[in-house]
Motif scaffolding. Structure first.
Motif, PDB file in Angstrom:
ATOM      1  N   ASP A 218      22.521  14.886  28.699  1.00 35.42           N
ATOM      2  CA  ASP A 218      22.038  15.684  29.835  1.00 35.42           C
ATOM      3  C   ASP A 218      22.808  16.985  29.996  1.00 35.42           C
ATOM      4  OD1 ASP A 218      20.006  14.010  30.533  1.00 35.42           O
ATOM      5  OD2 ASP A 218      21.138  12.920  32.060  1.00 35.42           O
ATOM      6  N   ARG A 219      23.942  17.095  29.340  1.00 28.57           N
ATOM      7  CA  ARG A 219      24.696  18.339  29.427  1.00 28.57           C
ATOM      8  C   ARG A 219      23.947  19.510  28.778  1.00 28.57           C
ATOM      9  NH1 ARG A 219      30.215  20.462  26.701  1.00 28.57           N
ATOM     10  NH2 ARG A 219      30.807  21.932  28.326  1.00 28.57           N
ATOM     11  N   GLY A 220      23.008  19.204  27.913  1.00 29.06           N
ATOM     12  CA  GLY A 220      22.255  20.266  27.248  1.00 29.06           C
ATOM     13  C   GLY A 220      21.122  20.819  28.082  1.00 29.06           C
ATOM     14  N   ARG A 221      21.260  20.753  29.400  1.00 33.28           N
ATOM     15  CA  ARG A 221      20.269  21.330  30.319  1.00 33.28           C
ATOM     16  C   ARG A 221      20.907  22.480  31.099  1.00 33.28           C
ATOM     17  NH1 ARG A 221      16.020  17.501  31.646  1.00 33.28           N
ATOM     18  NH2 ARG A 221      16.524  15.347  31.073  1.00 33.28           N
ATOM     19  N   HIS A 222      20.070  23.373  31.593  1.00 37.38           N
ATOM     20  CA  HIS A 222      20.504  24.440  32.502  1.00 37.38           C
ATOM     21  C   HIS A 222      21.668  25.244  31.910  1.00 37.38           C
ATOM     22  CE1 HIS A 222      17.914  22.249  35.181  1.00 37.38           C
ATOM     23  NE2 HIS A 222      18.736  21.219  35.221  1.00 37.38           N
ATOM     24  N   LEU A 223      21.546  25.578  30.643  1.00 38.04           N
ATOM     25  CA  LEU A 223      22.586  26.347  29.969  1.00 38.04           C
ATOM     26  C   LEU A 223      22.455  27.824  30.308  1.00 38.04           C
ATOM     27  CD1 LEU A 223      22.410  24.623  26.457  1.00 38.04           C
ATOM     28  CD2 LEU A 223      23.962  24.104  28.360  1.00 38.04           C
ATOM     29  N   ILE A 230      18.999  27.360  22.138  1.00 40.03           N
ATOM     30  CA  ILE A 230      19.566  26.025  21.916  1.00 40.03           C
ATOM     31  C   ILE A 230      18.966  25.039  22.912  1.00 40.03           C
ATOM     32  CG2 ILE A 230      21.664  24.640  22.202  1.00 40.03           C
ATOM     33  CD1 ILE A 230      21.823  25.976  19.590  1.00 40.03           C
ATOM     34  N   GLU A 231      18.918  25.447  24.179  1.00 39.19           N
ATOM     35  CA  GLU A 231      18.381  24.568  25.217  1.00 39.19           C
ATOM     36  C   GLU A 231      16.918  24.218  24.946  1.00 39.19           C
ATOM     37  OE1 GLU A 231      17.912  24.254  30.084  1.00 39.19           O
ATOM     38  OE2 GLU A 231      19.035  25.919  29.191  1.00 39.19           O
ATOM     39  N   SER A 232      16.145  25.192  24.506  1.00 36.42           N
ATOM     40  CA  SER A 232      14.738  24.937  24.207  1.00 36.42           C
ATOM     41  C   SER A 232      14.586  23.957  23.049  1.00 36.42           C
ATOM     42  CB  SER A 232      14.026  26.250  23.865  1.00 36.42           C
ATOM     43  OG  SER A 232      14.000  27.115  24.978  1.00 36.42           O
ATOM     44  N   HIS A 233      15.447  24.107  22.055  1.00 35.45           N
ATOM     45  CA  HIS A 233      15.380  23.203  20.910  1.00 35.45           C
ATOM     46  C   HIS A 233      15.759  21.782  21.326  1.00 35.45           C
ATOM     47  CE1 HIS A 233      14.821  23.305  16.510  1.00 35.45           C
ATOM     48  NE2 HIS A 233      15.598  22.225  16.513  1.00 35.45           N
ATOM     49  N   ILE A 234      16.799  21.661  22.134  1.00 37.36           N
ATOM     50  CA  ILE A 234      17.211  20.345  22.634  1.00 37.36           C
ATOM     51  C   ILE A 234      16.095  19.726  23.474  1.00 37.36           C
ATOM     52  CG2 ILE A 234      18.833  19.164  24.175  1.00 37.36           C
ATOM     53  CD1 ILE A 234      20.965  21.198  23.264  1.00 37.36           C
ATOM     54  N   ALA A 235      15.400  20.549  24.250  1.00 33.97           N
ATOM     55  CA  ALA A 235      14.308  20.038  25.089  1.00 33.97           C
ATOM     56  C   ALA A 235      13.209  19.401  24.238  1.00 33.97           C
ATOM     57  CB  ALA A 235      13.736  21.163  25.949  1.00 33.97           C
ATOM     58  N   ARG A 236      12.968  19.951  23.049  1.00 38.02           N
ATOM     59  CA  ARG A 236      11.968  19.344  22.166  1.00 38.02           C
ATOM     60  C   ARG A 236      12.408  17.953  21.727  1.00 38.02           C
ATOM     61  NH1 ARG A 236      12.436  24.494  19.417  1.00 38.02           N
ATOM     62  NH2 ARG A 236      10.956  25.982  20.284  1.00 38.02           N
ATOM     63  N   TYR A 237      13.694  17.820  21.399  1.00 35.20           N
ATOM     64  CA  TYR A 237      14.211  16.489  21.057  1.00 35.20           C
ATOM     65  C   TYR A 237      14.049  15.531  22.236  1.00 35.20           C
ATOM     66  CZ  TYR A 237      16.900  18.794  17.251  1.00 35.20           C
ATOM     67  OH  TYR A 237      17.300  19.504  16.146  1.00 35.20           O
ATOM     68  N   ARG A 238      14.364  16.029  23.424  1.00 36.85           N
ATOM     69  CA  ARG A 238      14.311  15.166  24.615  1.00 36.85           C
ATOM     70  C   ARG A 238      12.874  14.698  24.870  1.00 36.85           C
ATOM     71  NH1 ARG A 238      16.653  18.352  27.593  1.00 36.85           N
ATOM     72  NH2 ARG A 238      18.768  17.511  27.521  1.00 36.85           N
ATOM     73  N   ASP A 239      11.926  15.606  24.712  1.00 29.71           N
ATOM     74  CA  ASP A 239      10.518  15.231  24.911  1.00 29.71           C
ATOM     75  C   ASP A 239      10.084  14.203  23.865  1.00 29.71           C
ATOM     76  OD1 ASP A 239      10.368  16.950  27.045  1.00 29.71           O
ATOM     77  OD2 ASP A 239       9.393  18.572  25.915  1.00 29.71           O
TER      78      ASP A 239
END
Length: 316
Positions: A218-223, A230-239
């Motif tokens: 969850d640390r990879g949010r609201h960067l 980076i945040e957008s790429h992490i969001a794809r993994y999260r989805d």
């Protein structure tokens, strides 16, 4: 907890390895001083609980503060049940230079004796170079002293902790270093190019940075703005993880566990709940094919530099 062969060393290790830096010194998000860390008795209890849960592989280093001492205290009466891996102190001085061969020899021997004393043992299962660059990996004195120590029986297996692909490849091809610890995760998969080579050479691979210092949680949010991509790429993994009914840290961990050439996944653990989740994650077995197909790395891996982001204030 499943065990895997540590290359051709003859040692079997739990596929989750307990990373000891967090119990040894202030490290990671929100940990600024010792008052933010586990108390000593809590840390010893955590280490014993990890063993009870099937983790037998414990990673530490001379440079990890109190970590070696805590592991020594936890396992003093059950040494034969654990695989202890530690790392030599850094070999370069403050100016980045290596000592003369005689001083280098003395430094390496002193570092080992300090580790053995702190851990309360007369041998290490795995002993590694810490921050091994190309010059160190090829250094005649370094290689000879490590091999002499191994022949003397104070260390069962010698290895190196690397950062770059050329360092990892050099270590694997050397015929000297039997285990390589390297960074690899969903975002940065550059080291995958050496995995088959390691299997061919019988070199054990231990993977660190699986959660990229918490970025794959969850640390990879609201960067901050410089990290938007980076945040957008992490969001794809999260989805993708959510669509498969798991969370992002589980996805990140099981993705690395899915690499057949990897002997162990090193996770920094400083809370009981983190330990239990890691054990539960490993028990889930094969990752869904959709998650493997969707594990596309960040397109600019050179940009992934947590220490630089921290210095720039992007992680505040």
């Amino acid at each position: 907890m499943n065990q895997r062969s540590l290359g051709n060393t003859g040692i079997d290790v739990s596929e989750i390895a307990f990373g000891g830096v967090e119990i040894g010194l202030p490290y990671g998000p929100g940990i600024r001083s010792q008052k933010d860390m586990m108390q000593e008795e809590e840390a010893v209890g955590l280490l014993r609980h990890a063993l009870d849960k099937g983790i037998n592989f414990f990673d530490t280093a001379r440079m990890y503060g109190r970590s070696e001492r805590l592991m020594g205290k936890a396992f003093v009466d059950i040494r034969e049940k654990v695989i202890l891996c530690s790392k030599c102190q850094h070999l370069r001085d403050s100016s980045g230079q290596l000592p003369t061969p005689s001083r280098l020899t003395a430094l390496i021997h002193r570092s080992l004796e300090e580790s053995l004393g702190a851990l309360g043992t007369d041998y290490l299962d795995v002993w590694m170079l810490h921050q091994a660059d190309l010059e160190i990996l090829r250094h005649e004195t370094v290689c000879r002293v490590f091999q002499d120590i191994q022949k003397a029986g104070k260390v069962r297996v010698i290895g190196a902790s690397t950062y770059t692909v050329p360092e990892s490849e050099t270590a694997i091809r050397s015929g000297v270093w039997q285990v390589v610890q390297l960074p690899f995760n969903l975002l940065d998969q550059r080291q995958a190019v050496v995995f088959d080579l390691a299997a061919e050479k019988g070199v054990g691979l231990v993977v660190r940075s699986v959660l990229l210092r918490g970025m794959l949680t969850d640390r990879g949010r609201h960067l901050k703005a410089p990290l938007n991509k980076i945040e957008s790429h992490i969001a794809r993994y999260r989805d993708l993880a959510g669509n498969n009914h798991i969370d992002l840290p589980e996805y990140a961990t099981r993705f690395v566990l899915a690499q057949a050439q990897v002997s162990a996944v090193l996770l920094g653990i400083d809370r009981l709940e983190y330990l239990d989740v890691a054990v539960e994650t490993a028990a889930k077995g094969l990752i869904p094919e959709a998650l493997l197909r969707g594990a596309r790395p960040f397109p600019d891996p050179e940009f992934i530099d947590i220490p630089h982001w921290d210095r720039m204030g992007w992680l505040d």
